[in-house]
Write a protein that holds these residues in place. Structure first.
Motif, PDB file in Angstrom:
ATOM      1  N   ASN A 167       1.267  -0.929  -0.098  1.00 35.92           N
ATOM      2  CA  ASN A 167      -0.050   0.421   0.185  1.00 35.92           C
ATOM      3  C   ASN A 167       0.763   1.534  -0.032  1.00 35.92           C
ATOM      4  N   ASN A 168       2.320   1.130   0.449  1.00 36.11           N
ATOM      5  CA  ASN A 168       2.624   2.286   0.644  1.00 36.11           C
ATOM      6  C   ASN A 168       3.694   2.652   0.098  1.00 36.11           C
ATOM      7  N   ILE A 169       4.599   1.663  -0.951  1.00 37.51           N
ATOM      8  CA  ILE A 169       5.943   1.443  -2.099  1.00 37.51           C
ATOM      9  C   ILE A 169       5.115   1.377  -3.141  1.00 37.51           C
ATOM     10  N   LEU A 170       5.352   2.201  -4.140  1.00 36.74           N
ATOM     11  CA  LEU A 170       5.893   2.086  -5.597  1.00 36.74           C
ATOM     12  C   LEU A 170       6.575   1.700  -6.450  1.00 36.74           C
ATOM     13  N   PHE A 171       6.981   0.821  -6.650  1.00 39.33           N
ATOM     14  CA  PHE A 171       7.269  -0.010  -7.875  1.00 39.33           C
ATOM     15  C   PHE A 171       7.503   0.278  -9.253  1.00 39.33           C
ATOM     16  N   GLU A 172       8.901   0.012  -9.611  1.00 44.24           N
ATOM     17  CA  GLU A 172       8.729   0.134 -10.833  1.00 44.24           C
ATOM     18  C   GLU A 172       9.749  -0.953 -11.119  1.00 44.24           C
ATOM     19  N   PRO A 173       9.399  -2.166 -12.203  1.00 49.78           N
ATOM     20  CA  PRO A 173       7.978  -1.796 -12.792  1.00 49.78           C
ATOM     21  C   PRO A 173       7.415  -2.670 -11.835  1.00 49.78           C
ATOM     22  N   GLN A 174       6.039  -2.043 -12.282  1.00 47.96           N
ATOM     23  CA  GLN A 174       4.863  -2.697 -11.302  1.00 47.96           C
ATOM     24  C   GLN A 174       5.309  -3.885 -10.884  1.00 47.96           C
ATOM     25  N   LEU A 175       4.567  -4.758 -10.072  1.00 46.98           N
ATOM     26  CA  LEU A 175       4.875  -6.474  -9.215  1.00 46.98           C
ATOM     27  C   LEU A 175       2.610  -6.727  -9.806  1.00 46.98           C
ATOM     28  N   PRO A 176       3.170  -8.413  -9.986  1.00 46.55           N
ATOM     29  CA  PRO A 176       2.375  -8.888 -10.748  1.00 46.55           C
ATOM     30  C   PRO A 176       0.728  -8.675  -9.580  1.00 46.55           C
ATOM     31  N   SER A 177      -0.363  -8.232 -10.207  1.00 45.98           N
ATOM     32  CA  SER A 177      -1.202  -8.279  -9.423  1.00 45.98           C
ATOM     33  C   SER A 177      -1.322  -9.215  -8.857  1.00 45.98           C
ATOM     34  N   ASP A 178      -1.568 -10.425  -9.057  1.00 43.36           N
ATOM     35  CA  ASP A 178      -2.138 -11.503  -7.780  1.00 43.36           C
ATOM     36  C   ASP A 178      -1.160 -11.455  -6.653  1.00 43.36           C
ATOM     37  N   LEU A 179       0.380 -10.963  -6.726  1.00 42.27           N
ATOM     38  CA  LEU A 179       1.061 -10.221  -5.496  1.00 42.27           C
ATOM     39  C   LEU A 179       0.287  -9.461  -4.478  1.00 42.27           C
ATOM     40  N   MET A 180       0.143  -7.979  -5.186  1.00 37.78           N
ATOM     41  CA  MET A 180      -0.257  -7.290  -4.786  1.00 37.78           C
ATOM     42  C   MET A 180      -1.723  -7.704  -3.838  1.00 37.78           C
ATOM     43  N   THR A 181      -2.529  -7.875  -4.677  1.00 32.56           N
ATOM     44  CA  THR A 181      -3.769  -7.973  -4.156  1.00 32.56           C
ATOM     45  C   THR A 181      -3.614  -9.473  -2.572  1.00 32.56           C
ATOM     46  N   VAL A 182      -2.945 -10.505  -2.529  1.00 30.52           N
ATOM     47  CA  VAL A 182      -3.006 -11.095  -1.377  1.00 30.52           C
ATOM     48  C   VAL A 182      -1.997 -10.046  -0.453  1.00 30.52           C
ATOM     49  N   ALA A 183      -1.236  -9.560  -0.724  1.00 30.92           N
ATOM     50  CA  ALA A 183      -0.534  -8.862   0.227  1.00 30.92           C
ATOM     51  C   ALA A 183      -1.006  -7.710   0.759  1.00 30.92           C
ATOM     52  N   ARG A 184      -2.117  -7.223  -0.051  1.00 30.26           N
ATOM     53  CA  ARG A 184      -2.933  -6.142   0.258  1.00 30.26           C
ATOM     54  C   ARG A 184      -3.778  -6.898   1.618  1.00 30.26           C
TER      55      ARG A 184
END
Length: 349
Positions: A167-184
Motif C-alpha cells: 500500500n505504501n511503496i511504488l514499484f517500477e516496473p509494477q509487481l504482479p497483480s496477484d501478488l499485490m492482491t494477496v499482500a493487501r
C-alpha cells in the motif's frame, strides 16, 4: 550491496547473517527505533515490560536455536497459584484451574535484548533510521530505493509486513497483480492489539498465592499475566486490552483498566509505579487499514511470497511471509534464515 527494508527481527537477523559472511548491506528503517513489533520498555529500576512480541514455546525451534546461538537466556512464564476468569462485565472474577499445558517462555532481560544483541554487530552506517521508503525502481543493472535519500543495490529485501509495502511503496516496473492482491489481504500480526503493563514495588498477587493470570470476556483487560523479571526481583503485570477500548481517551481507558484490576486483585492493584500501553493500530509503521476485514493470520505464509522478483533482485521476507509459524517471532527467524541463505548462496556461486 544489499538493501534491507525494515529493522524488525527478520530484517536485523538477515543483516546479521550477511555481516558474518562479509556481504555489504544497509538496513533502512522508517521508525526512529529498531525492533518493529518488538518493543520492550525499560523503566528506571522497574521490570522491563513488553509492548509487543513476548511469548514463545518449545515448538518455536528456530527462535530457540537463535537464542542459544546468541547466548541469550529465556525463562518459563510464571503461572503458579490461582488464576481468575470474568465471564461478563457485571460478574465477579472467579478462581479457575488452568489445565496443564506446555510452558510458554520469555526472554531474560526483555524481548528487545534479542534486537539489541543483533544491532551490536552493525557499524553505524549499516543501519539508518527515519528512512521511510517511497519507491523501488528496478533498472537494468541495479535496484534504486528512494526514501529520504536515494540508495542503489544489487538486491532489495522487503522485511516489513506485506500490507505495508503493497500500500505504501511504488514499484517500477509494477509487481504482479496477484501478488499485490494477496499482500493487501495479508493480516499483520499485532496490528489490532492493545498491550498494557503495570509495574509494582511488590508482587502482591504472588504473596496471595495468585498466578497473576486473569482472563475476561468483557474487558477492558482480556488477558493478563505475571510479568516479573527473570530474577523475580522486579514486578509487573502485562497483557492485552479489548481493541474496542481504543476509541476511549487515554485517561478513560487507563481508569477502566485500573477499576477492573481492583475488582480482581483488590486495592493493591491501584498502587502501581508505571502504567504503559501501546495501541498498535495507531502505529503507522505497523498498521495499515484494510478494505475488507481480515481474519487473524489471513494469507500469512502464502507461497506467493516465496517468489523472487525482478529476476531475483527483489526478495520478500518478514514474519508474515514465513512458511512456518508466520506472524510470530519464530516465523521472522525462519524467514530471515531462508532469505540470508539465498543471498549467501548466490554470492558464493
Amino acid at each position: 550491496m544489499i538493501i534491507i527494508i525494515g529493522a524488525g527481527l527478520s530484517g536485523l537477523l538477515t543483516a546479521y547473517r550477511l555481516k558474518k559472511e562479509g556481504i555489504p548491506f544497509k538496513i533502512l528503517e522508517a521508525r526512529t527505533r529498531v525492533g518493529g513489533r518488538i518493543n520492550t520498555i525499560y523503566g528506571t529500576g522497574h521490570a522491563p515490560v513488553e509492548m509487543g512480541a513476548t511469548w514463545f514455546g518449545n515448538h518455536h525451534k528456530q527462535l530457540i536455536a537463535l537464542l542459544d546461538e546468541l547466548e541469550i537466556n529465556y525463562f518459563e512464564q510464571y503461572m503458579e497459584g490461582r488464576s481468575f476468569f470474568q465471564p461478563y462485565s457485571n460478574a465477579a472474577a472467579n478462581a479457575i484451574q488452568i489445565p496443564s499445558q506446555p510452558p510458554n517462555y520469555r526472554i531474560a532481560g526483555g524481548t528487545s535484548k534479542l534486537i539489541n544483541t543483533l544491532c551490536q554487530q552493525f557499524d553505524e552506517d549499516e543501519l539508518i533510521l527515519n528512512q521511510s521508503v517511497k519507491e523501488i525502481r528496478c533498472h537494468k543493472n541495479a535496484v534504486q530505493v528512494i526514501a529520504k535519500a536515494v540508495f542503489e543495490a544489487n538486491t532489495v529485501i522487503l522485511a516489513i509486513p506485506p500490507k505495508l509495502w503493497a500500500n505504501n511503496i511504488l514499484f517500477e516496473p509494477q509487481l504482479p497483480s496477484d501478488l499485490m492482491t494477496v499482500a493487501r489481504q495479508t493480516h499483520t500480526w499485532m496490528e489490532d492489539s492493545i498491550k498494557v503493563a503495570l509495574t509494582y514495588k511488590q508482587p502482591f498477587w504472588q504473596q496471595e498465592n495468585r498466578s497473576g493470570a486473569f482472563f475476561s470476556n468483557a474487558g477492558p483487560v482480556t488477558e493478563l499475566y505475571d510479568h516479573c523479571n527473570h530474577k523475580r526481583s522486579k514486578y509487573a503485570l502485562c497483557g492485552f486490552i479489548n481493541d474496542s477500548f481504543k476509541t476511549l481517551t487515554y485517561e478513560k481507558r487507563r481508569a477502566s483498566v485500573i477499576n477492573q484490576l481492583k475488582t480482581v486483585f483488590g486495592a493493591q492493584a491501584e498502587a502501581f509505579m508505571d502504567y504503559e500501553e501501546c495501541i498498535w493500530s495507531k502505529e503507522e509503521n505497523t498498521f495499515e487499514a484494510s478494505i475488507t476485514a481480515l481474519y487473524p493470520h489471513q494469507n500469512n505464509g502464502n507461497p506467493i511470497f516465496n517468489e523472487a522478483l525482478y529476476s531475483g533482485r527483489l526478495l520478500i521476507s518478514s514474519s508474515e511471509s514465513a512458511s512456518e509459524f508466520p506472524g510470530y517471532m519464530d516465523g521472522a527467524v525462519s524467514s530471515a534464515n531462508m532469505t540470508a541463505k539465498k543471498i549467501i548462496t548466490s554470492n558464493s556461486a
